[in-house]
Design an enzyme around this catalytic site. Structure first.
Site, PDB file in Angstrom:
ATOM      1  CB  ALA A 260     -14.707 -55.435  31.360  1.00 15.15           C
TER       2      ALA A 260
ATOM      3  CD  GLU B  98      -8.748 -49.318  33.832  1.00 13.13           C
ATOM      4  OE1 GLU B  98      -8.105 -48.258  34.027  1.00 13.13           O
ATOM      5  OE2 GLU B  98      -9.163 -50.041  34.750  1.00 13.13           O
TER       6      GLU B  98
ATOM      7  CB  SER C 151       0.495 -53.558  26.052  1.00 15.02           C
ATOM      8  OG  SER C 151       0.047 -53.466  24.725  1.00 15.02           O
TER       9      SER C 151
ATOM     10  CD1 TRP D   3      -9.037 -50.873  24.139  1.00 15.36           C
ATOM     11  CD2 TRP D   3     -10.179 -50.223  22.333  1.00 15.36           C
ATOM     12  NE1 TRP D   3      -8.431 -49.763  23.641  1.00 15.36           N
ATOM     13  CE2 TRP D   3      -9.112 -49.337  22.527  1.00 15.36           C
ATOM     14  CE3 TRP D   3     -11.056 -50.020  21.261  1.00 15.36           C
ATOM     15  CZ2 TRP D   3      -8.880 -48.265  21.691  1.00 15.36           C
ATOM     16  CZ3 TRP D   3     -10.819 -48.946  20.424  1.00 15.36           C
ATOM     17  CH2 TRP D   3      -9.745 -48.094  20.649  1.00 15.36           C
TER      18      TRP D   3
ATOM     19  NE  ARG E  84      -9.415 -61.914 -14.090  1.00 14.88           N
ATOM     20  CZ  ARG E  84     -10.174 -61.112 -14.827  1.00 14.88           C
ATOM     21  NH1 ARG E  84     -11.307 -61.549 -15.352  1.00 14.88           N
ATOM     22  NH2 ARG E  84      -9.795 -59.871 -15.027  1.00 14.88           N
TER      23      ARG E  84
ATOM     24  CD  GLU F 175      -8.035 -63.344  23.783  1.00 14.07           C
ATOM     25  OE1 GLU F 175      -7.415 -64.364  24.129  1.00 14.07           O
ATOM     26  OE2 GLU F 175      -9.206 -63.355  23.386  1.00 14.07           O
TER      27      GLU F 175
ATOM     28  CD  GLU G 290       4.287 -55.260  17.944  1.00 12.75           C
ATOM     29  OE1 GLU G 290       3.183 -55.642  18.379  1.00 12.75           O
ATOM     30  OE2 GLU G 290       4.447 -54.843  16.784  1.00 12.75           O
TER      31      GLU G 290
END
Ligand SMILES: Cc1cc2nc3c(=O)[nH]c(=O)nc-3n(C[C@H](O)[C@H](O)[C@H](O)COP(=O)(O)OP(=O)(O)OC[C@H]3O[C@@H](n4cnc5c(N)ncnc54)[C@H](O)[C@@H]3O)c2cc1C
Length: 400
Positions: free
Chosen positions: A131, A134, A139, A163, A273, A368, A372
């Protein structure tokens, strides 16, 4: 059956090949493809299954606590995540969270902390969570506001986390809170918080596009014994980054698993297909797409297993892990999208394998460290190499 020739690559040793093949066989037999309606129950069941079968031993370090080895074998971790993701996204999630949720205990826990938690994590008897994020600190981790105030031989926690994967089903949470030794990143500490502590509650369950247990946590005067602090007071940022550093490459591996599955599905569909008197695979436009998918997967796999191998040699992998995560997650998104396109209308039907993969992959480009953020890490490593090395490593640690 996926092309498994990559298992012969020189990054891997015979024990890795054996592990991957054994898990592939186990997963084919034991883990269902479809998402169960009750995601909490499904996840609890998977953790118990993975624990009983011995796979969770690879998610932690410390042989005396039930781990497969003293230090986590990154290549084993990656092969397990890749294989599970190819079979079932929730199984990969269940495995990964046992590692991420207990990683800080392996790295920074006291002997007592390790004895109390790690054997249960490895056996699948205790569910772990990590955890850090927030509502106003994702980031920008150092902006966190959740606080922990020392009071005798305890800390009093107040604030929120959001999250949080396994939120709502975890038995314990490794929680990062501001202890205020210094401003910003240097004033944070890490704590193990048992889910049944008074003052701790699940404020909200969050539904996401690929369902898995996720929640916002709330702490109201939650008293945590000081013996549950991981590492030194004020050292929590380092605890968080060191934990993420172990697992970042494995996110790339999970993305690879999703991408390989999408390619398998696309190959089958294209060859089966019928259209315009031929198969979909007979058209060069399809062949170009398949070639691009396979090439992207191999490029991502090479970066992933390079980073894992390098880490297992005891080398720093900040740049290599970021390259692997960035490339594998972005490539997997493209590969899966191409597979959905090849399936036509069927590709967007709920619970079709490619539709599920389309939802599964999306969050990996965000958590994680968003893509960016990975780009910034890579660029700083490149630019830092040109500058004075001591100055650059002090700056770079903030994003490792
Ligand atoms: C499914 C899921 C599971 C998660 N599980 C956990 C968990 O178990 N534990 C936990 O602590 N957290 C968890 N997270 C949180 C996750 O780590 C954050 O969502 C992530 O760090 C991004 O933070 P944010 O959502 O606040 O987005 P923001 O920080 O607001 O970022 C939004 C976007 O801004 C862009 N961005 C960021 N930095 C820059 C920059 N410097 N320059 C340009 N653009 C930039 C990126 O595109 C980023 O995606 C999870 C998230 C998801 C979606």
């Amino acid at each position: 059956m996926s092309d498994q020739s990559y298992l012969q690559w020189p990054f891997l040793e015979p024990r890795h090949r054996e592990l991957a093949l054994a898990l592939d066989a186990w997963a084919s037999e034991h883990i269902a493809q479809a998402h169960e309606p009750d995601v909490d129950a499904a996840c609890r069941h998977l953790v118990a299954q993975l624990g009983r079968a011995g796979w969770l031993k690879h998610a932690i370090g410390g042989a005396q606590y039930g781990a497969a080895s003293d230090v986590i074998d990154t290549r084993a971790l990656c092969l397990i995540r890749e294989t599970l993701a190819r079979h079932n996204g929730l199984a990969d999630f269940a495995f990964a969270m046992q590692g991420l949720g207990s990683g800080a205990i392996c790295l920074f826990g006291s002997e007592q902390n390790k004895q109390d938690y790690l054997p249960r994590v490895a056996a699948g008897e205790a569910i772990a969570a990590f955890a850090l994020s927030e509502p106003d600190a994702g980031s920008d981790v150092a902006a966190m506001q959740c606080s922990a105030v020392a009071d005798g031989d305890s800390y009093i926690l107040n604030g929120e986390k959001t999250w949080i994967s396994n939120g709502g089903i975890a038995d314990f949470y490794v929680v990062f809170a501001r202890t205020g030794e210094a401003p910003g990143a240097r004033g944070i500490s890490a704590f193990i918080v048992d889910a049944d502590l008074p003052g701790f509650e699940i404020a909200e369950r969050i539904n996401v596009i690929a369902p898995h247990p996720l929640a916002r946590l709330r702490f109201r005067d939650c008293r945590v014994p000081a013996s549950q602090r991981l590492g030194v007071a004020g050292g929590g940022f380092k605890v968080a980054m060191a934990t993420l550093d172990v697992f970042r490459t494995s996110v790339a591996a999970a993305a690879l698993g999703f991408a390989r599955r999408a390619l398998d599905e696309a190959l089958q569909r294209a060859q089966g297909r019928q259209m315009f008197g031929k198969t979909l695979a007979d058209f060069q436009l399809t062949q170009a797409k398949l070639a691009q998918m396979a090439t992207g997967i191999d490029a991502a796999a090479l970066l992933t297993y390079r980073a894992a191998w390098q880490r297992d040699q005891g080398q720093r992998v900040t740049k290599e892990a970021a390259m692997a995560k960035l490339t594998a997650t972005e490539t997997a998104q493209q590969v899966i999208d191409a597979a959905v396109q090849m399936f036509g209308g069927l590709g967007v039907v709920s619970e079709q394998p490619v539709e599920r993969l389309y939802r599964e992959i999306r969050a990996l480009r965000i958590y994680e460290g968003a893509s960016e953020v990975q780009q910034l890490i890579i660029a700083r490593e490149l630019l830092g190499n040109l500058a004075d090395s001591s100055k650059s490593s002090a700056n770079l640690n903030r994003n490792e």
